[in-house]
Design a protein around this motif. Structure first.
Motif, PDB file in Angstrom:
ATOM      1  N   HIS A  69      47.040  34.413  50.053  1.00  0.00           N
ATOM      2  CA  HIS A  69      45.589  35.190  49.827  1.00  0.00           C
ATOM      3  C   HIS A  69      45.307  36.996  49.218  1.00  0.00           C
ATOM      4  O   HIS A  69      46.413  37.493  50.281  1.00  0.00           O
ATOM      5  CB  HIS A  69      44.276  34.791  50.908  1.00  0.00           C
ATOM      6  N   GLN A 109      43.746  40.300  48.030  1.00  0.00           N
ATOM      7  CA  GLN A 109      41.820  40.776  47.989  1.00  0.00           C
ATOM      8  C   GLN A 109      41.509  40.347  46.485  1.00  0.00           C
ATOM      9  O   GLN A 109      41.895  41.220  45.038  1.00  0.00           O
ATOM     10  CB  GLN A 109      42.594  42.454  47.510  1.00  0.00           C
ATOM     11  N   GLY A 110      41.299  39.975  46.459  1.00  0.00           N
ATOM     12  CA  GLY A 110      39.595  39.371  45.497  1.00  0.00           C
ATOM     13  C   GLY A 110      41.057  38.333  44.367  1.00  0.00           C
ATOM     14  O   GLY A 110      39.782  37.773  43.639  1.00  0.00           O
ATOM     15  N   MET A 111      41.687  37.407  44.988  1.00  0.00           N
ATOM     16  CA  MET A 111      42.298  36.400  44.646  1.00  0.00           C
ATOM     17  C   MET A 111      42.966  35.703  45.465  1.00  0.00           C
ATOM     18  O   MET A 111      43.070  36.217  46.717  1.00  0.00           O
ATOM     19  CB  MET A 111      43.051  37.409  43.319  1.00  0.00           C
ATOM     20  N   THR A 112      43.257  34.694  45.127  1.00  0.00           N
ATOM     21  CA  THR A 112      44.414  33.714  45.369  1.00  0.00           C
ATOM     22  C   THR A 112      45.888  33.331  45.230  1.00  0.00           C
ATOM     23  O   THR A 112      44.990  32.492  43.830  1.00  0.00           O
ATOM     24  CB  THR A 112      43.419  32.521  46.074  1.00  0.00           C
ATOM     25  N   THR A 160      51.258  40.204  45.367  1.00  0.00           N
ATOM     26  CA  THR A 160      49.433  39.890  45.154  1.00  0.00           C
ATOM     27  C   THR A 160      48.712  41.392  44.642  1.00  0.00           C
ATOM     28  O   THR A 160      47.841  41.510  44.480  1.00  0.00           O
ATOM     29  CB  THR A 160      48.690  39.143  46.345  1.00  0.00           C
ATOM     30  N   ARG A 208      39.968  31.805  41.907  1.00  0.00           N
ATOM     31  CA  ARG A 208      39.204  33.184  42.517  1.00  0.00           C
ATOM     32  C   ARG A 208      38.544  31.655  43.725  1.00  0.00           C
ATOM     33  O   ARG A 208      37.214  31.274  43.455  1.00  0.00           O
ATOM     34  CB  ARG A 208      38.488  33.330  42.285  1.00  0.00           C
ATOM     35  N   THR A 209      38.072  31.940  45.520  1.00  0.00           N
ATOM     36  CA  THR A 209      37.511  31.461  45.912  1.00  0.00           C
ATOM     37  C   THR A 209      35.906  32.383  46.107  1.00  0.00           C
ATOM     38  O   THR A 209      36.105  33.357  45.421  1.00  0.00           O
ATOM     39  CB  THR A 209      37.813  30.972  47.076  1.00  0.00           C
ATOM     40  N   ARG A 236      34.794  33.230  48.652  1.00  0.00           N
ATOM     41  CA  ARG A 236      35.284  34.696  49.370  1.00  0.00           C
ATOM     42  C   ARG A 236      35.858  35.647  48.667  1.00  0.00           C
ATOM     43  O   ARG A 236      35.414  36.835  48.680  1.00  0.00           O
ATOM     44  CB  ARG A 236      36.463  34.354  50.844  1.00  0.00           C
ATOM     45  N   ASP A 237      36.864  35.213  47.696  1.00  0.00           N
ATOM     46  CA  ASP A 237      37.462  35.836  46.928  1.00  0.00           C
ATOM     47  C   ASP A 237      36.174  37.004  45.805  1.00  0.00           C
ATOM     48  O   ASP A 237      36.738  38.437  45.839  1.00  0.00           O
ATOM     49  CB  ASP A 237      38.807  35.177  45.943  1.00  0.00           C
ATOM     50  N   HIS A 265      34.438  39.960  47.583  1.00  0.00           N
ATOM     51  CA  HIS A 265      35.664  40.876  47.807  1.00  0.00           C
ATOM     52  C   HIS A 265      35.216  41.479  45.861  1.00  0.00           C
ATOM     53  O   HIS A 265      34.994  42.742  45.742  1.00  0.00           O
ATOM     54  CB  HIS A 265      36.672  40.929  47.968  1.00  0.00           C
TER      55      HIS A 265
END
Length: 293
Positions: free
Chosen positions: A198, A200-203, A228, A240-241, A243-244, A247
């Protein structure tokens, strides 16, 4: 460069005595021990362990005397020694933002596996300490990912199917597993099912052979990790979830203020306008597939 807690502890020790060593074998405030052999020598590991035991006993006695419940419990792993605090260092390196970068700067390493040089050699055991913290952290993240998926979290991006499979399979495979040694963790973190990182803003659902970023380590290294902070928008490992996306929306709101500022320099305004359009597209594309949950 050290973490804030270490900096505060060092500052306190420096104020406690005039010695150039943080843990001298003897304190000399009046110059009474100038003839002492090896004056100023640092304390040995054994004496530090004795000091730790005395400190724990004092804290627990004070807690009992004052009726407090926050005493220092026995963890069942034997006496406290200085080397056991390596787990604290490993925790900060793995879990704090940019912790690995800070460790690389502090110890002169460029990659996670280079942490083997900490304390001189692999025999120091620190790589196993770090791997164990990495193992625990990844399992916690996977448990959170599975809980979110079960609750209906939407995931978008080219690696969606792989992400769903790994989250489900990893929790089924590793949840509740007990490790008998910390070295086992180092072997397990290279398992493909655990390669979800994970940012910031991506997975990143890492596949080293197709990763577009600059990998930390060689492709054939089982402990290779993605950068990342250098995620490429067209990478096939990207998802991207929800949650992402939250952000990304925060970044979008911050950039909107810059773009709407009439006093912003033209070059900066144009650059941020393009970045804002990119972020809005990410949010829009993610939302378009939300009905497929």
């Amino acid at each position: 460069m050290v973490i804030e807690l270490v900096s505060q502890a060092v500052a306190v020790l420096e104020r406690l005595h005039p010695s150039t060593l943080l843990f001298p074998i003897k304190l000399d405030f009046r110059g009474q021990n100038r003839a002492l052999k090896r004056h100023g020598r640092a304390r040995s590991g054994k004496s530090v362990s004795q000091d730790l035991a005395g400190f724990v006993a004092w804290v627990n006695a004070e807690c009992q005397r004052r009726g407090r419940t926050d005493s220092i419990p026995d963890d069942g792993r034997g006496p406290l020694t200085a080397s056991r605090f390596r787990r604290t260092l490993a925790w900060f390196i793995r879990r704090r933002p940019r912790g690995l970068i800070a460790a690389s700067i502090q110890y002169g390493h460029l990659h996670t596996r280079m942490l083997q040089g900490y304390a001189g050699a692999y025999e120091s055991g620190f790589p196993d300490e770090y791997a164990f913290e990495d193992w625990l952290y990844r399992l916690e993240c996977l448990a959170e990912d599975e809980q979110a998926l079960t609750a209906g979290e939407h995931v978008s991006g080219p690696a969606v199917d792989t992400y769903r499979y790994r989250v489900t399979a990893a929790n089924r495979e590793f949840a509740g597993r007990v490790l008998t040694s910390e070295r086992q963790a180092r072997d397990l973190v290279g398992n493909p099912l655990l390669q979800i990182h994970h940012g910031q803003g991506m997975t990143c659902v890492l596949n080293p052979s197709t990763a577009a970023c600059q990998l930390r380590g060689a492709i054939d290294d089982p402990l290779v990790t993605p950068d990342t902070d250098d995620c490429r928008p067209r990478c096939t490992n990207l998802v991207r979830t929800d949650r992402d996306i939250e952000h990304v929306k925060q970044q979008e709101a911050q950039l909107s203020k810059v773009v709407d500022d009439p006093l912003a320099p033209p070059i900066r305004h144009e650059r941020e306008r393009h970045e804002l359009a990119r972020l809005r597209k990410i949010v829009r594309v993610h939302g378009e597939g939300a009905g497929d949950r």
